[in-house]
Design a protein around this motif. Sequence first.
Motif, PDB file in Angstrom:
ATOM      1  N   GLY A   1      44.182  45.644  39.617  1.00 22.58           N
ATOM      2  CA  GLY A   1      45.523  45.105  39.817  1.00 22.58           C
ATOM      3  C   GLY A   1      45.784  44.646  41.234  1.00 22.58           C
ATOM      4  O   GLY A   1      44.925  44.688  42.117  1.00 22.58           O
ATOM      5  N   GLY A   2      47.002  44.172  41.439  1.00 21.67           N
ATOM      6  CA  GLY A   2      47.443  43.794  42.768  1.00 21.67           C
ATOM      7  C   GLY A   2      46.756  42.560  43.303  1.00 21.67           C
ATOM      8  O   GLY A   2      45.946  41.906  42.652  1.00 21.67           O
TER       9      GLY A   2
ATOM     10  N   ALA B   1      42.425  38.744  44.039  1.00 21.94           N
ATOM     11  CA  ALA B   1      41.501  38.129  44.989  1.00 21.94           C
ATOM     12  C   ALA B   1      40.058  38.283  44.530  1.00 21.94           C
ATOM     13  O   ALA B   1      39.248  37.348  44.632  1.00 21.94           O
ATOM     14  CB  ALA B   1      41.689  38.757  46.375  1.00 21.94           C
ATOM     15  N   LEU B   2      39.729  39.459  44.005  1.00 16.04           N
ATOM     16  CA  LEU B   2      38.374  39.692  43.504  1.00 16.04           C
ATOM     17  C   LEU B   2      38.074  38.780  42.315  1.00 16.04           C
ATOM     18  O   LEU B   2      36.984  38.198  42.217  1.00 16.04           O
ATOM     19  CB  LEU B   2      38.222  41.162  43.100  1.00 16.04           C
ATOM     20  CG  LEU B   2      36.875  41.588  42.526  1.00 16.04           C
ATOM     21  CD1 LEU B   2      35.757  41.314  43.515  1.00 16.04           C
ATOM     22  CD2 LEU B   2      36.913  43.062  42.148  1.00 16.04           C
ATOM     23  N   ILE B   3      39.054  38.618  41.421  1.00 13.43           N
ATOM     24  CA  ILE B   3      38.878  37.738  40.264  1.00 13.43           C
ATOM     25  C   ILE B   3      38.649  36.293  40.702  1.00 13.43           C
ATOM     26  O   ILE B   3      37.736  35.615  40.226  1.00 13.43           O
ATOM     27  CB  ILE B   3      40.107  37.830  39.337  1.00 13.43           C
ATOM     28  CG1 ILE B   3      40.164  39.219  38.683  1.00 13.43           C
ATOM     29  CG2 ILE B   3      40.066  36.746  38.266  1.00 13.43           C
ATOM     30  CD1 ILE B   3      41.455  39.482  37.939  1.00 13.43           C
ATOM     31  N   LEU B   4      39.483  35.808  41.621  1.00 13.53           N
ATOM     32  CA  LEU B   4      39.361  34.422  42.082  1.00 13.53           C
ATOM     33  C   LEU B   4      38.046  34.178  42.806  1.00 13.53           C
ATOM     34  O   LEU B   4      37.425  33.115  42.669  1.00 13.53           O
ATOM     35  CB  LEU B   4      40.542  34.074  42.995  1.00 13.53           C
ATOM     36  CG  LEU B   4      41.918  34.026  42.313  1.00 13.53           C
ATOM     37  CD1 LEU B   4      43.011  33.790  43.354  1.00 13.53           C
ATOM     38  CD2 LEU B   4      41.953  32.941  41.253  1.00 13.53           C
TER      39      LEU B   4
ATOM     40  N   VAL C   1      36.719  37.720  49.451  1.00 13.73           N
ATOM     41  CA  VAL C   1      37.853  38.471  48.905  1.00 13.73           C
ATOM     42  C   VAL C   1      38.927  38.664  49.964  1.00 13.73           C
ATOM     43  O   VAL C   1      40.125  38.523  49.708  1.00 13.73           O
ATOM     44  CB  VAL C   1      37.376  39.840  48.363  1.00 13.73           C
ATOM     45  CG1 VAL C   1      38.574  40.681  47.912  1.00 13.73           C
ATOM     46  CG2 VAL C   1      36.414  39.655  47.199  1.00 13.73           C
ATOM     47  N   GLY C   2      38.497  38.976  51.192  1.00 12.36           N
ATOM     48  CA  GLY C   2      39.465  39.192  52.268  1.00 12.36           C
ATOM     49  C   GLY C   2      40.307  37.967  52.561  1.00 12.36           C
ATOM     50  O   GLY C   2      41.506  38.079  52.850  1.00 12.36           O
ATOM     51  N   VAL C   3      39.710  36.785  52.478  1.00  8.15           N
ATOM     52  CA  VAL C   3      40.458  35.553  52.714  1.00  8.15           C
ATOM     53  C   VAL C   3      41.483  35.333  51.606  1.00  8.15           C
ATOM     54  O   VAL C   3      42.635  34.939  51.872  1.00  8.15           O
ATOM     55  CB  VAL C   3      39.493  34.350  52.806  1.00  8.15           C
ATOM     56  CG1 VAL C   3      40.278  33.052  52.961  1.00  8.15           C
ATOM     57  CG2 VAL C   3      38.533  34.523  53.976  1.00  8.15           C
TER      58      VAL C   3
END
Length: 291
Positions: A41-42, A47-50, A60-62
Amino acid sequence: MSLVSHRWFLLSRDYALIVVGAIIQAISVAVFLAPADLAPGGVSGLALILSRALPFALAVGVWVLLLNLPLFVLGMRYLGGWRFLIRTIVTVVLYGGATALLERAGVGGVTNDIVLNTLFGGIIGGIGMGLVFRAQATTGGTDILALLLVRWRSIPLSQSYLVTDAIVIALAGLIFGWERALYAVIALYVSGVAAETISEGVQIGRTAFIITQKPEEVAQAVMRRMGRGVTRWSAIGAYTGAQRPILFVVISRAETSVLKALVAQTDPQAFMVIGQAQEVYGEGFRRFEQR
């Protein structure tokens, strides 16, 4: 310590909590969640999915930094104004930056066990989140939405995360498979519980309402043997119409059995209701912080 010095101390402490909390959360993502393809979630999960689903490569951090921008205004409006916004921006930059650095440094998982990654990713991430919450900030994203649910609807933090992150969990199921999504739900819940414990502390108290025909004896026993204050008032029983004295006592969790024993010894016919006090401030408990 002067008032100015005290405020500077609190400010320094808050930003230290933000730094430590953001780094801990980055470790939970880089070491446990991302290597196991867990998107709990969140904004971190989205970000991980994208980062996995889109053809162009962004760390992921970006993505964490980019996705947080639209929610800053909402948080500033309802959760603390400019102070909230500044602290949340600092947290998001540190969190996203630390995650990106760990990824670039090649930091990977320490285990292939999905259960261990789920539990440790959730617990460690929740600890970092709780530290950030204690500093009156958030890591942005759905943290803001979760806190708004806590404030507006009095929903426990661990449950509000399940509500706000349901869409992200569904997307994770489509991208990574539904088994991973189910593990992600567990990580999300564990993270919420850990964050709730850290942010609110372990000093959750107990409140006791005692209806007794021996109010003076019970009150004296509590004050003398437990050192706790007692508040007394009168109520009227709806069935009998008779006046009933009520005692109100706030105690720690460890003192619950002591209070029950005292009341049982003093007035075995007493009626007592014991509830949970989420936070207790004042003499004998936590002190208020002057900011």
